[in-house]
Design a protein around this motif. Structure first.
Motif, mmCIF file in Angstrom:
data_model
loop_
_atom_site.group_PDB
_atom_site.id
_atom_site.type_symbol
_atom_site.label_atom_id
_atom_site.label_comp_id
_atom_site.label_asym_id
_atom_site.label_seq_id
_atom_site.Cartn_x
_atom_site.Cartn_y
_atom_site.Cartn_z
ATOM 1 N N LEU A 162 7.099 -3.593 -1.240
ATOM 2 C CA LEU A 162 8.083 -3.908 -0.447
ATOM 3 C C LEU A 162 9.680 -3.873 -1.340
ATOM 4 O O LEU A 162 10.308 -3.299 -0.752
ATOM 5 N N SER A 217 10.403 -0.029 -1.360
ATOM 6 C CA SER A 217 10.738 0.360 0.007
ATOM 7 C C SER A 217 12.016 0.014 0.098
ATOM 8 O O SER A 217 13.129 0.814 0.556
ATOM 9 N N LEU A 218 12.584 -1.386 -0.281
ATOM 10 C CA LEU A 218 13.947 -1.795 -0.038
ATOM 11 C C LEU A 218 15.121 -1.202 -0.929
ATOM 12 O O LEU A 218 16.135 -0.660 -0.682
ATOM 13 N N VAL A 244 14.128 -2.449 7.785
ATOM 14 C CA VAL A 244 12.906 -3.469 8.012
ATOM 15 C C VAL A 244 12.618 -3.712 9.517
ATOM 16 O O VAL A 244 11.559 -3.877 10.034
ATOM 17 N N SER A 294 8.825 -2.988 10.387
ATOM 18 C CA SER A 294 8.046 -3.982 10.327
ATOM 19 C C SER A 294 7.245 -4.226 11.590
ATOM 20 O O SER A 294 6.355 -4.955 11.734
ATOM 21 N N SER A 313 4.218 -6.936 7.331
ATOM 22 C CA SER A 313 3.357 -7.865 6.507
ATOM 23 C C SER A 313 4.261 -9.319 6.341
ATOM 24 O O SER A 313 5.454 -9.395 6.876
ATOM 25 N N GLN A 342 4.923 -10.874 3.744
ATOM 26 C CA GLN A 342 6.116 -10.676 2.668
ATOM 27 C C GLN A 342 7.376 -10.008 3.168
ATOM 28 O O GLN A 342 8.452 -10.543 2.815
ATOM 29 N N MET A 343 7.320 -8.956 4.126
ATOM 30 C CA MET A 343 8.162 -8.419 4.678
ATOM 31 C C MET A 343 8.812 -9.389 5.573
ATOM 32 O O MET A 343 10.203 -9.399 5.641
ATOM 33 N N GLN A 344 8.460 -9.987 6.522
ATOM 34 C CA GLN A 344 8.807 -10.902 7.481
ATOM 35 C C GLN A 344 9.817 -11.836 6.931
ATOM 36 O O GLN A 344 10.761 -12.340 7.194
ATOM 37 N N TYR A 388 12.016 -10.201 3.055
ATOM 38 C CA TYR A 388 13.110 -9.075 2.930
ATOM 39 C C TYR A 388 14.505 -9.455 2.791
ATOM 40 O O TYR A 388 15.266 -8.931 2.069
ATOM 41 N N SER A 409 9.120 -12.215 -5.241
ATOM 42 C CA SER A 409 9.811 -11.006 -4.802
ATOM 43 C C SER A 409 10.882 -10.523 -5.800
ATOM 44 O O SER A 409 11.514 -9.594 -5.306
#
Length: 290
Positions: free
Chosen positions: A186, A189-190, A204, A208, A214, A216-218, A221, A280
């Motif tokens: 993640l 990606s960001l 995202v 997403s 995921s 973590q993404m939700q 981010y 994170s």
């Protein structure tokens, strides 16, 4: 309803003990820093013990949620430890993430005194603890787990027995191994989106909804994009857990190349002064390099 002791009132233990009290159990708490236990009693009621032994006396269930192997040994053993105050037939439920070795050692000591033992590490972060929605992965004898499960349910979204003593800790290692790779992916990606001049939040929103989505993404981010890293499990604790993972992998012959690499990335974050940042903060390491 049961008489319960809760040992360890950190960011996870404090609300977990509160859920037990709210569910109608008779709760006595202990914390190494007594002022934390005093604050809990003032907020939730119940009682506090000056030592783990005092808190555990007469309890049907003793829950522990402390820092590491040494902390767990300290609250369980010795003349002031929980085992010294527990009666035959009582059950200790350990929510700490520790090695399977210390789990098996302490379970053997407990068994010698007629005390049941369930290793029950947790996942879901501070928010999960506060909302009573933790994932609890357990190891222990079936009949002992069956008695403990209704107590654990006060703060669990899901609670499952995975096998005998130590199975809960091994499952928690699987959890941490999976998270390590997800957070690094993640972060990359960001970082990639930002370097390409894209709006990270918009990216995202789209990805997403597909296979990249995921937890973590939700849930992480936006704080990552906002350069905020005080929203969860600390890097120092993650490195403690990953050390357990890597040590155990050597013992059982498992290969964890990505986990080993991400562990070193977290070491870089510590060197940046981010030991208390949440996990994170791997993104911070990437943005620093550019």
């Amino acid at each position: 309803m049961a008489k319960v002791a809760f040992l360890g009132l950190g960011v996870m233990g404090y609300p977990m003990a509160g859920h037990l009290q709210a569910a109608g159990h008779e709760v006595t708490v202990y914390n190494r820093t007594a002022s934390k236990a005093e604050a809990w009693v003032k907020q939730h009621g119940g009682a506090m013990g000056k030592t783990p032994r005092e808190a555990a006396e007469g309890a049907e269930f003793v829950m522990t949620c402390v820092g590491n192997d040494d902390d767990l040994r300290s609250v369980c053993t010795g003349k002031d430890g929980a085992f010294a105050g527990m009666e035959e037939g009582a059950i200790l439920v350990d929510h700490t993430t520790v090695s399977a070795k210390v789990t098996r050692d302490l379970a053997a000591i407990a068994a010698g005194g007629g005390i049941g033992y369930v290793d029950a590490p947790i996942s879901g972060g501070q928010a999960g603890a506060e909302n009573g929605a933790l994932s609890v992965m357990c190891g222990g004898e079936e009949d002992i787990f069956a008695r403990a499960e209704p107590i654990i349910d006060a703060y669990a979204k899901i609670c499952r027995r995975l096998g005998g003593i130590g199975a809960g800790q091994i499952t928690k290692m699987c959890n941490q191994i999976a998270i390590a790779g997800l957070v690094q992916g993640l972060s990359e990606s960001l970082h990639f989106a930002q370097q390409a001049g894209l709006d990270g939040a918009a990216v995202v929103e789209v990805i997403s909804q597909g296979a990249a989505g995921s937890w973590q993404m939700q849930y992480r981010y936006q704080t990552m994009l906002d350069d905020e890293f005080d929203h969860g499990f600390a890097v120092d604790w993650m490195r403690k857990d990953l050390d357990i993972c890597l040590t155990t992998a050597d013992e059982i012959g498992a290969s964890l190349p990505v986990t080993a690499l991400v562990d070193q990335f977290y070491k870089d974050v510590q060197r940046m002064g981010g030991g208390r940042w949440d996990t994170s903060s791997l993104l911070k390491r990437l943005t620093r390099e550019n």
